[in-house]
Design a protein around this motif. Structure first.
Motif, mmCIF file in Angstrom:
data_model
loop_
_atom_site.group_PDB
_atom_site.id
_atom_site.type_symbol
_atom_site.label_atom_id
_atom_site.label_comp_id
_atom_site.label_asym_id
_atom_site.label_seq_id
_atom_site.Cartn_x
_atom_site.Cartn_y
_atom_site.Cartn_z
ATOM 1 N N ASP A 42 -3.416 2.271 2.565
ATOM 2 C CA ASP A 42 -4.430 2.570 3.630
ATOM 3 C C ASP A 42 -5.763 2.122 3.173
ATOM 4 O O ASP A 42 -6.649 1.749 4.247
ATOM 5 N N MET A 43 -5.986 1.754 2.094
ATOM 6 C CA MET A 43 -7.353 1.243 1.533
ATOM 7 C C MET A 43 -7.388 0.313 0.327
ATOM 8 O O MET A 43 -6.862 0.786 -0.635
ATOM 9 N N PRO A 44 -8.059 -0.532 0.263
ATOM 10 C CA PRO A 44 -7.988 -1.335 -1.079
ATOM 11 C C PRO A 44 -8.279 -0.620 -2.144
ATOM 12 O O PRO A 44 -7.707 -0.928 -3.278
ATOM 13 N N GLU A 45 -9.185 0.304 -2.097
ATOM 14 C CA GLU A 45 -9.525 1.105 -3.419
ATOM 15 C C GLU A 45 -8.102 2.123 -4.088
ATOM 16 O O GLU A 45 -8.610 2.961 -4.780
ATOM 17 N N ASP A 46 -7.221 2.245 -3.184
ATOM 18 C CA ASP A 46 -6.160 3.047 -3.413
ATOM 19 C C ASP A 46 -5.598 3.117 -4.795
ATOM 20 O O ASP A 46 -5.252 1.832 -5.234
ATOM 21 N N THR A 47 -5.628 4.169 -5.599
ATOM 22 C CA THR A 47 -5.099 4.033 -6.979
ATOM 23 C C THR A 47 -3.578 3.359 -7.285
ATOM 24 O O THR A 47 -3.495 3.027 -8.433
ATOM 25 N N VAL A 65 0.637 -4.110 0.723
ATOM 26 C CA VAL A 65 0.395 -4.465 2.131
ATOM 27 C C VAL A 65 -0.669 -3.461 2.536
ATOM 28 O O VAL A 65 -0.565 -2.303 2.510
ATOM 29 N N LEU A 66 -1.865 -3.958 2.943
ATOM 30 C CA LEU A 66 -2.893 -3.121 3.365
ATOM 31 C C LEU A 66 -2.538 -2.834 4.962
ATOM 32 O O LEU A 66 -2.597 -3.756 5.927
ATOM 33 N N ASN A 67 -2.301 -1.598 5.393
ATOM 34 C CA ASN A 67 -2.269 -1.019 6.564
ATOM 35 C C ASN A 67 -3.394 -1.036 7.288
ATOM 36 O O ASN A 67 -4.431 -0.537 6.969
ATOM 37 N N THR A 68 -3.546 -1.710 8.433
ATOM 38 C CA THR A 68 -4.602 -1.725 9.284
ATOM 39 C C THR A 68 -4.684 -1.234 10.572
ATOM 40 O O THR A 68 -5.406 -1.130 11.612
ATOM 41 N N TYR A 69 -3.521 -0.228 10.860
ATOM 42 C CA TYR A 69 -3.319 0.605 11.959
ATOM 43 C C TYR A 69 -4.096 2.046 11.872
ATOM 44 O O TYR A 69 -4.387 2.605 12.964
ATOM 45 N N PHE A 79 3.056 0.284 10.275
ATOM 46 C CA PHE A 79 2.622 -1.162 9.911
ATOM 47 C C PHE A 79 3.645 -1.875 8.873
ATOM 48 O O PHE A 79 4.061 -3.065 9.155
ATOM 49 N N GLY A 80 4.276 -1.133 8.152
ATOM 50 C CA GLY A 80 5.117 -1.597 7.271
ATOM 51 C C GLY A 80 6.419 -2.156 7.674
ATOM 52 O O GLY A 80 7.046 -3.302 7.482
ATOM 53 N N ILE A 81 6.971 -1.587 8.883
ATOM 54 C CA ILE A 81 8.167 -1.986 9.679
ATOM 55 C C ILE A 81 7.771 -3.305 10.388
ATOM 56 O O ILE A 81 8.485 -4.065 10.556
#
Length: 265
Positions: A42-47, A65-69, A79-81
């Motif tokens: 959900d966020m670029p800084e996700d660990t 893949v960065l979810n933008t929803y 988003f992934g599907i």
């Protein structure tokens, strides 16, 4: 990655950190068919991201893949599907609860013609090990009643570990935006459309590391919505498509795929 994958494995993540490496290694070891593995955050800084990218550096099947929803597991799965490149998408969790050896079995069922293939904890040969007792009671009884009375084709409609025809998903759209109710939504839609659903037994293990983010009180209204929906009369694809939420979901999916294609190009 020039080879078009046969299966897209969608993994929603949230601050899994180094634990994602073991999850990805198990999937990479067990999935032999051409695949892409989408680590959706959900966020670029996700660990999770740096560890997943480290694995991606040695195996091009893995992609972050960065979810933008919007945040949350439903949006990440949706988003992934939507950006999956394969004709089959398999949703699995990052916590080790699902058996990666069954990804190919689920994908092959979809390849044979079902639109939803469920890994079932509640059919003969299936088992659920651990997890909150109240949650187990709710999901087991929801699965049984949907199987007996709504004829949904699986005893475990609520399990997230499922394979989907991406063509089917793009036709019906995904409306869920909160928790993990996508599994029951798409199963209910298939049942109302009288499209084939199949299941295989699975042994589900409660996560060993970290804490589950499943909140029964928060997600229950969405589950009940799709539980009730499953009992309605038969629908045509045209009738389902006229539902405003379905149309909005398909528009989101188209925009996401166009954006993803642009970034890959």
């Amino acid at each position: 990655m020039s080879l078009v994958p046969q299966v897209s494995v969608v993994i929603p993540v949230y601050n899994e950190g180094a634990a994602i490496v073991r999850c990805l290694d198990r999937i990479l070891r067990e999935v032999m068919m051409p695949a892409e593995i989408l680590v959706v955050h959900d966020m670029p800084e996700d660990t999770t991201v740096p560890f997943a990218q480290e694995v991606a550096g040695r195996d091009p099947r893995v992609r972050t893949v960065l979810n933008t929803y919007g945040r949350g597991p439903a949006n990440a799965i949706r988003f992934g599907i939507d950006v999956a490149r394969a004709p089959v998408a398999v949703v699995t969790m990052a916590d080790g609860s699902d058996d990666p050896r069954q990804i190919e079995d689920l994908a092959r069922l979809v390849d044979r013609g079902v639109v939803v293939a469920a890994a079932s904890r509640y059919m003969p040969g299936g088992q659920q090990v651990g997890g909150p007792r109240f949650k187990r009671f709710l999901s087991r009884n929801a699965g049984r009643t949907l199987h007996w009375f709504a004829r949904v084709g699986t005893r475990d409609a609520t399990n997230s570990f499922k394979a989907y025809s991406t063509e089917f998903v793009r036709k019906v759209g995904i409306e869920s935006k909160t928790g993990f109710e996508i599994g029951i939504e798409l199963t209910a839609k298939a049942a109302r459309l009288r499209l084939p659903v199949a299941e295989i037994p699975t042994i589900w293990l409660d996560r060993q590391l970290g804490e589950s983010r499943f909140d029964v009180g928060r997600f229950m209204p969405s589950y009940l919505k799709w539980y009730r929906f499953a009992f309605g009369p038969r629908l045509t694809m045209e009738q389902l498509a006229k539902r405003p939420a379905s149309s909005a979901a398909r528009d989101d999916a188209q925009a996401a795929r166009e954006s993803s294609s642009a970034h890959q190009g």
